[in-house]
Enzyme design. Structure first.
Site, short mmCIF file in Angstrom:
data_model
loop_
_atom_site.label_atom_id
_atom_site.label_comp_id
_atom_site.label_asym_id
_atom_site.label_seq_id
_atom_site.Cartn_x
_atom_site.Cartn_y
_atom_site.Cartn_z
N SER A 386 -12.12 -9.40 29.68
CA SER A 386 -10.73 -9.72 29.32
C SER A 386 -10.52 -9.84 27.82
CB SER A 386 -10.24 -10.98 30.03
OG SER A 386 -10.55 -12.14 29.27
N TYR A 399 -12.36 -21.18 28.17
CA TYR A 399 -12.22 -19.87 28.82
C TYR A 399 -12.64 -18.76 27.86
CZ TYR A 399 -9.91 -15.93 31.15
OH TYR A 399 -9.65 -14.73 31.77
#
Length: 507
Positions: A386, A399
């Site tokens: 990502s 994250y």
């Protein structure tokens, strides 16, 4: 005279018309059945038990170590898919002292040569011993079986006649079971059923006085029957033309929804056999069932918790036991972040992200690479990292850190695994229409006091192509390409699919 029994070929009958001929055939078959019923064979015709079956758990471990080695040995230019038959009846026959000698006489009919090969390969292994020693012994014995085949080939072949790539289709391993090889799972299962019929025929023939098969030179001619070889060659040519991943085995971790679900379908569409694993095992099984409806035999689904190493190892083992090996790992589990500034972030926040996105991924790569290395056919590892791996986001240190750490580790893995022919790449996807991303976007919108629609409009405005939500299938297409021969020279790379987000351009 009503008919003829042709040795090794069957029975021919005749009569005045078709109906009478059919009745005569049934009558003669029933007479044979009635006689055989008085001489019912049992497994004792194969001698005493000398190699009892391993307990189920140990048997599975041994099979998982051996099957990738078999897959390498029996696959030529084109890979094979394996099936493991360890039913009680098969295990009992394989355990007996006299069976190997009888099995080396041949198969039941010429048709069985096409489905199960001319002879089985019989491995005499210490299946309960050290796994590494087990692999070495299996490699040596398979190599010896190949040399025996080549000697047989040269005894009968014309000067310009090449050895068969599908030279063996059945491998018998006392204590572990029967492994069959073919172009896909269903064909491998057919080969297993055919060899079960051979076992039953051997038992019956020994009860009646002994089994004999065709002379070796006739077996060779049947193996090389031009019509049948042409069928095989045409099927292989169609696979190569129509699919990017024929006879490929793929494990999708995180395959129950979103990118993983889309990828599982795309891998199957391109000819692969797919294991779909997810924390939501019920949903993973549903995805596999949907694939199975379109491509029978080419998908299986089960529960895997990528936060636990033993679960990851079990997922890899289940994939190997189902199909025989592993060619591609696609790692795409995701955990939505809990947005928090550094002043309020907790150890649990950090650990939960690391467990799924970093530690789980590295352990999956480790276990998958071990199988690929043992298999000796190269492989491909693809992880979803990502935008967060490249571009920082406020209140997302846990994250983003887990994703960035994974990206760096994957580059290290590419260096280490390259000599084994294993490629390691990642996908930087953003704004993909998945349940996880919509949850992520909703949390961002709530934190900012705006609607989800406004948040998505903001995402659209910030990328070069003006894209809002990207279909998960577009990411799946990229995963398929990375797994295929089209990207055979690419490793250590990250490929972006986000509509063109400048701050996430790889540098």
């Amino acid at each position: 005279l009503q008919g003829l029994v042709l040795a090794h070929h069957g029975m021919v009958v005749w009569a005045e018309d078709a109906a009478q001929c059919y009745r005569r055939l049934l009558s003669l078959v029933r007479r044979a059945e009635d006689y055989l019923a008085t001489r019912e064979p049992d497994e004792s015709v194969f001698g005493t038990v000398i190699s009892p079956a391993l307990p189920p758990a140990e048997r599975a471990v041994a099979a998982a170590w051996i099957m990738p080695v078999i897959r390498k040995a029996l696959g030529g230019t084109d890979k094979v898919i394996l099936h493991h038959d360890h039913s009680p009846w098969v295990m009992d026959i394989l355990s007996r002292a006299d069976f190997p000698g009888l099995a080396r006489k041949g198969v039941a009919t010429p048709e069985h040569i096409l489905r199960a090969g001319r002879l089985p390969v019989i491995l005499d292994l210490d299946a309960a011993g050290d796994p590494q020693a087990l692999v070495v012994a299996a490699e040596e014995q398979l190599a010896e079986a190949r040399r025996d085949y080549l000697a047989y080939h040269h005894r009968h072949a014309a000067p310009d006649q090449e050895p068969l790539e599908d030279w063996a289709k059945v491998v018998l391993i006392p204590g572990v079971g029967m492994v069959t090889a073919f172009k896909d799972k269903r064909s491998a299962q057919v080969a297993a059923r055919c060899y079960r019929a051979v076992m039953a025929t051997l038992a019956g023939a020994e009860t009646l006085g002994g089994f004999n098969f065709l002379p070796e030179e006739e077996v060779f001619l049947f193996e090389h029957w031009p019509l049948e070889r042409r069928k095989v060659e045409e099927a292989v040519a169609r696979e190569r033309k129509n699919f990017l991943l024929p006879r490929h085995i793929v494990l999708v971790l995180g395959g129950a929804s979103g990118i993983g679900e889309a990828a599982a379908h795309r891998f199957a569409e391109e000819g692969a056999h797919v294991a779909v694993a997810d924390l939501d095992g019920e949903r993973a099984a549903q995805v596999a069932a949907a694939i199975h409806e379109r491509f029978p035999g080419r998908a299986t689904g089960f529960t895997t918790d990528c936060r636990r190493e033993e679960a990851i190892a079990d997922a890899v083992q289940q994939t190997v036991l189902e199909y025989g090996g592993l060619d591609t790992l696609f790692y795409t589990p995701g955990l939505a972040p809990r947005f928090a500034p550094l002043s309020r972030i907790t150890r649990d926040d950090i650990q939960s992200q690391l467990d799924v996105h970093y530690i789980g991924a590295l352990l999956a790569v480790r276990h998958a690479a071990a199988v690929m290395t043992r298999q000796g056919l190269g492989g491909s590892v693809i992880c979803s990292v990502s935008k967060a791996a490249l571009a920082p986001g406020r209140e997302a240190a846990a994250y983003g850190g887990s994703k960035a750490g994974l990206q760096h580790a994957l580059r290290t893995a590419a260096l280490e695994l390259g000599p084994e022919g294993i490629r390691v790449n990642s996908i930087n996807a953003d704004q993909v229409e998945t349940p996880l991303f919509l949850e992520f976007a909703g949390a961002r919108a709530a934190a900012r006091g705006i609607t989800l629609e406004q948040q998505l409009a903001g995402y659209r405005d910030r990328n070069a192509l003006g894209v809002s939500l990207i279909p998960a299938r577009a990411v799946a297409d990229l995963a398929v390409l990375l797994a295929s021969e089209l990207f055979r020279f690419t490793t250590g790379d990250i490929i972006t699919i986000d509509g063109g987000l400048p701050e996430a351009f790889p540098r």
